[in-house]
Design a protein around this motif. Sequence first.
Motif, PDB file in Angstrom:
ATOM      1  N   GLY A 296      26.865  11.771 -16.257  1.00 60.28           N
ATOM      2  CA  GLY A 296      27.765  10.517 -16.132  1.00 60.28           C
ATOM      3  C   GLY A 296      29.033  10.493 -16.741  1.00 60.28           C
ATOM      4  N   SER A 297      29.386  11.634 -17.362  1.00 62.87           N
ATOM      5  CA  SER A 297      30.628  11.515 -18.142  1.00 62.87           C
ATOM      6  C   SER A 297      31.095  12.962 -18.595  1.00 62.87           C
ATOM      7  CB  SER A 297      30.364  10.896 -19.460  1.00 62.87           C
ATOM      8  OG  SER A 297      29.648  11.493 -20.386  1.00 62.87           O
ATOM      9  N   VAL A 298      32.334  13.079 -18.839  1.00 64.15           N
ATOM     10  CA  VAL A 298      32.795  14.415 -19.347  1.00 64.15           C
ATOM     11  C   VAL A 298      32.279  15.114 -20.639  1.00 64.15           C
ATOM     12  CG1 VAL A 298      34.869  15.525 -20.103  1.00 64.15           C
ATOM     13  CG2 VAL A 298      35.168  14.160 -18.143  1.00 64.15           C
ATOM     14  N   LYS A 299      31.763  14.160 -21.385  1.00 67.02           N
ATOM     15  CA  LYS A 299      31.273  14.394 -22.581  1.00 67.02           C
ATOM     16  C   LYS A 299      29.813  15.054 -22.236  1.00 67.02           C
ATOM     17  CE  LYS A 299      33.086  11.166 -26.072  1.00 67.02           C
ATOM     18  NZ  LYS A 299      32.948  10.178 -27.110  1.00 67.02           N
ATOM     19  N   GLN A 300      28.964  14.589 -21.506  1.00 65.55           N
ATOM     20  CA  GLN A 300      27.647  15.004 -20.974  1.00 65.55           C
ATOM     21  C   GLN A 300      27.977  16.478 -20.666  1.00 65.55           C
ATOM     22  OE1 GLN A 300      25.608  12.362 -18.647  1.00 65.55           O
ATOM     23  NE2 GLN A 300      25.424  10.908 -20.183  1.00 65.55           N
ATOM     24  N   VAL A 301      28.822  16.673 -19.872  1.00 63.35           N
ATOM     25  CA  VAL A 301      29.099  18.361 -19.436  1.00 63.35           C
ATOM     26  C   VAL A 301      28.858  19.100 -20.591  1.00 63.35           C
ATOM     27  CG1 VAL A 301      30.299  19.976 -17.999  1.00 63.35           C
ATOM     28  CG2 VAL A 301      30.120  17.616 -17.096  1.00 63.35           C
ATOM     29  N   ALA A 302      29.924  18.560 -21.562  1.00 64.58           N
ATOM     30  CA  ALA A 302      30.075  19.655 -22.568  1.00 64.58           C
ATOM     31  C   ALA A 302      28.694  19.798 -23.495  1.00 64.58           C
ATOM     32  CB  ALA A 302      31.050  19.048 -23.673  1.00 64.58           C
ATOM     33  N   ILE A 303      27.808  18.636 -23.503  1.00 63.03           N
ATOM     34  CA  ILE A 303      26.607  18.765 -24.172  1.00 63.03           C
ATOM     35  C   ILE A 303      25.668  19.672 -23.337  1.00 63.03           C
ATOM     36  CG2 ILE A 303      24.686  17.325 -24.685  1.00 63.03           C
ATOM     37  CD1 ILE A 303      26.384  14.999 -25.104  1.00 63.03           C
ATOM     38  N   VAL A 304      25.737  19.629 -21.997  1.00 61.87           N
ATOM     39  CA  VAL A 304      24.807  20.536 -21.121  1.00 61.87           C
ATOM     40  C   VAL A 304      25.364  22.060 -21.258  1.00 61.87           C
ATOM     41  CG1 VAL A 304      24.504  21.229 -18.733  1.00 61.87           C
ATOM     42  CG2 VAL A 304      24.416  18.614 -19.370  1.00 61.87           C
TER      43      VAL A 304
ATOM     44  N   GLY B 182      31.552  13.047   2.285  1.00 65.87           N
ATOM     45  CA  GLY B 182      32.898  12.992   2.109  1.00 65.87           C
ATOM     46  C   GLY B 182      33.638  12.200   1.025  1.00 65.87           C
ATOM     47  N   ARG B 183      32.599  11.596   0.111  1.00 64.84           N
ATOM     48  CA  ARG B 183      33.306  10.707  -1.052  1.00 64.84           C
ATOM     49  C   ARG B 183      32.633  10.961  -2.090  1.00 64.84           C
ATOM     50  NH1 ARG B 183      32.596   7.309   3.222  1.00 64.84           N
ATOM     51  NH2 ARG B 183      30.758   6.325   2.112  1.00 64.84           N
ATOM     52  N   CYS B 184      33.048  10.738  -3.332  1.00 65.17           N
ATOM     53  CA  CYS B 184      32.288  10.908  -4.667  1.00 65.17           C
ATOM     54  C   CYS B 184      31.655   9.623  -4.893  1.00 65.17           C
ATOM     55  CB  CYS B 184      33.611  10.956  -5.818  1.00 65.17           C
ATOM     56  SG  CYS B 184      34.471  12.633  -5.946  1.00 65.17           S
ATOM     57  N   TYR B 185      30.799   9.700  -5.716  1.00 63.85           N
ATOM     58  CA  TYR B 185      29.694   8.333  -5.995  1.00 63.85           C
ATOM     59  C   TYR B 185      30.819   7.533  -6.882  1.00 63.85           C
ATOM     60  CZ  TYR B 185      25.616  10.965  -4.441  1.00 63.85           C
ATOM     61  OH  TYR B 185      24.903  11.693  -3.551  1.00 63.85           O
ATOM     62  N   ALA B 186      30.266   6.301  -7.004  1.00 61.53           N
ATOM     63  CA  ALA B 186      31.001   5.565  -7.825  1.00 61.53           C
ATOM     64  C   ALA B 186      31.181   5.597  -9.197  1.00 61.53           C
ATOM     65  CB  ALA B 186      30.489   3.934  -7.764  1.00 61.53           C
ATOM     66  N   THR B 187      30.232   6.436  -9.886  1.00 62.74           N
ATOM     67  CA  THR B 187      30.370   6.994 -11.085  1.00 62.74           C
ATOM     68  C   THR B 187      30.883   8.034 -11.451  1.00 62.74           C
ATOM     69  OG1 THR B 187      28.212   7.897 -10.821  1.00 62.74           O
ATOM     70  CG2 THR B 187      28.033   5.630 -11.711  1.00 62.74           C
ATOM     71  N   VAL B 188      31.702   8.993 -10.448  1.00 61.83           N
ATOM     72  CA  VAL B 188      32.124  10.147 -10.510  1.00 61.83           C
ATOM     73  C   VAL B 188      33.741  10.089 -10.297  1.00 61.83           C
ATOM     74  CG1 VAL B 188      32.201  12.478  -9.669  1.00 61.83           C
ATOM     75  CG2 VAL B 188      30.046  11.210  -9.654  1.00 61.83           C
ATOM     76  N   ASP B 189      34.527  10.684 -11.257  1.00 57.67           N
ATOM     77  CA  ASP B 189      35.796  10.520 -10.974  1.00 57.67           C
ATOM     78  C   ASP B 189      36.208  12.062 -11.050  1.00 57.67           C
ATOM     79  OD1 ASP B 189      35.931  11.442 -13.805  1.00 57.67           O
ATOM     80  OD2 ASP B 189      36.728   9.450 -14.440  1.00 57.67           O
ATOM     81  N   THR B 190      37.703  12.264 -10.922  1.00 55.97           N
ATOM     82  CA  THR B 190      38.202  13.699 -10.711  1.00 55.97           C
ATOM     83  C   THR B 190      37.968  14.416 -11.951  1.00 55.97           C
ATOM     84  OG1 THR B 190      39.881  13.033  -9.167  1.00 55.97           O
ATOM     85  CG2 THR B 190      40.438  14.905 -10.315  1.00 55.97           C
ATOM     86  N   ALA B 191      38.094  13.713 -13.201  1.00 53.21           N
ATOM     87  CA  ALA B 191      38.046  14.509 -14.457  1.00 53.21           C
ATOM     88  C   ALA B 191      36.531  14.992 -14.539  1.00 53.21           C
ATOM     89  CB  ALA B 191      38.301  13.556 -15.434  1.00 53.21           C
ATOM     90  N   LEU B 192      35.605  14.093 -14.131  1.00 57.76           N
ATOM     91  CA  LEU B 192      34.074  14.525 -14.297  1.00 57.76           C
ATOM     92  C   LEU B 192      33.714  15.967 -13.235  1.00 57.76           C
ATOM     93  CD1 LEU B 192      31.216  14.500 -15.322  1.00 57.76           C
ATOM     94  CD2 LEU B 192      30.955  12.383 -13.624  1.00 57.76           C
ATOM     95  N   CYS B 193      34.472  15.862 -12.174  1.00 61.15           N
ATOM     96  CA  CYS B 193      34.250  16.816 -11.151  1.00 61.15           C
ATOM     97  C   CYS B 193      34.889  18.216 -11.753  1.00 61.15           C
ATOM     98  CB  CYS B 193      35.167  16.633  -9.885  1.00 61.15           C
ATOM     99  SG  CYS B 193      34.380  15.291  -8.905  1.00 61.15           S
ATOM    100  N   GLU B 194      36.064  18.018 -12.141  1.00 64.08           N
ATOM    101  CA  GLU B 194      36.646  19.163 -13.081  1.00 64.08           C
ATOM    102  C   GLU B 194      35.790  19.933 -13.954  1.00 64.08           C
ATOM    103  OE1 GLU B 194      39.315  21.129 -12.111  1.00 64.08           O
ATOM    104  OE2 GLU B 194      39.972  19.669 -10.570  1.00 64.08           O
TER     105      GLU B 194
END
Length: 259
Positions: free
Chosen positions: A63-71, A95-107
């Motif tokens: 759900g967030s950029v921080k979580q990716v770093a934790i993973v 063709g669309r991101c979910y409401a909880t997902v933004d460009t930074a999280l995708c990166e």
Amino acid sequence: MVSVPIISAMKIQCCALPTAVFSNHTGYDEFFFDDYTDRMRAYYEKWQKLGLEFDGIYTGFLGSVKQVAIVEDFIAAFGKKETAVVVDPVMGDNGRCYATVDTALCEEIRKLLPLSTIITPNLTEACILSGVPYRETVCERELSELADRLQQIGAGNVVITGISYDDMVCDYVCEANGKRELQKHPVSGSAHAGTGDVFASIIAADAVNGVPLMRSVNKASEFVGEAIRLSDEMHIPAQDGVCFEEILGKLCDVEITVK
């Protein structure tokens, strides 16, 4: 709630590390959401102190950029050379991101690809991760190019799921050894929520059990297809997901390959 019973039925002990707590999925108009980011490290640090080891690591909703770093840190702490790391990049569909997902999280999620042994994006997610514009209809050559791009980023084995192709639903499998296959299955019914979770959970459990990927993908696709057909027969609303519980017993007779 989908992944744990499936993995358990396939004779794998499943230890869940929550990223968030939802009352129901975000496709409904109303849902309760409790973010777990600030508690994730303290949660798995207890596992470290207890000396727990894992044969597989499977990531889903983040759900967030921080979580990716934790993973990333979790995989570094618990991953071994032989650990199966399955990354299901839950980012979007149609063709669309979910409401909880933004460009930074995708990166940030893209950074998990080099840490994975298997990734299971749908077509939308494969396009987002690879930087290729989304097209609803793609040919086998385009799927091969998508898989190439994902492997260039660092993914090992790539499974692109839920592709509409010649009135069939297909999965494109590209193994790290170069073997490729477009697996086609008849459309069994309407599109239901949660089928990606069912599919990836079977892949993750099979990876720990040492089942060859091509065989695992075929099994997962057939299981999802039957669950969809039964759900439609039972008039389960698509938003409510698939009634995989009706056929969960079919996953109990698992094949285990000695690694």
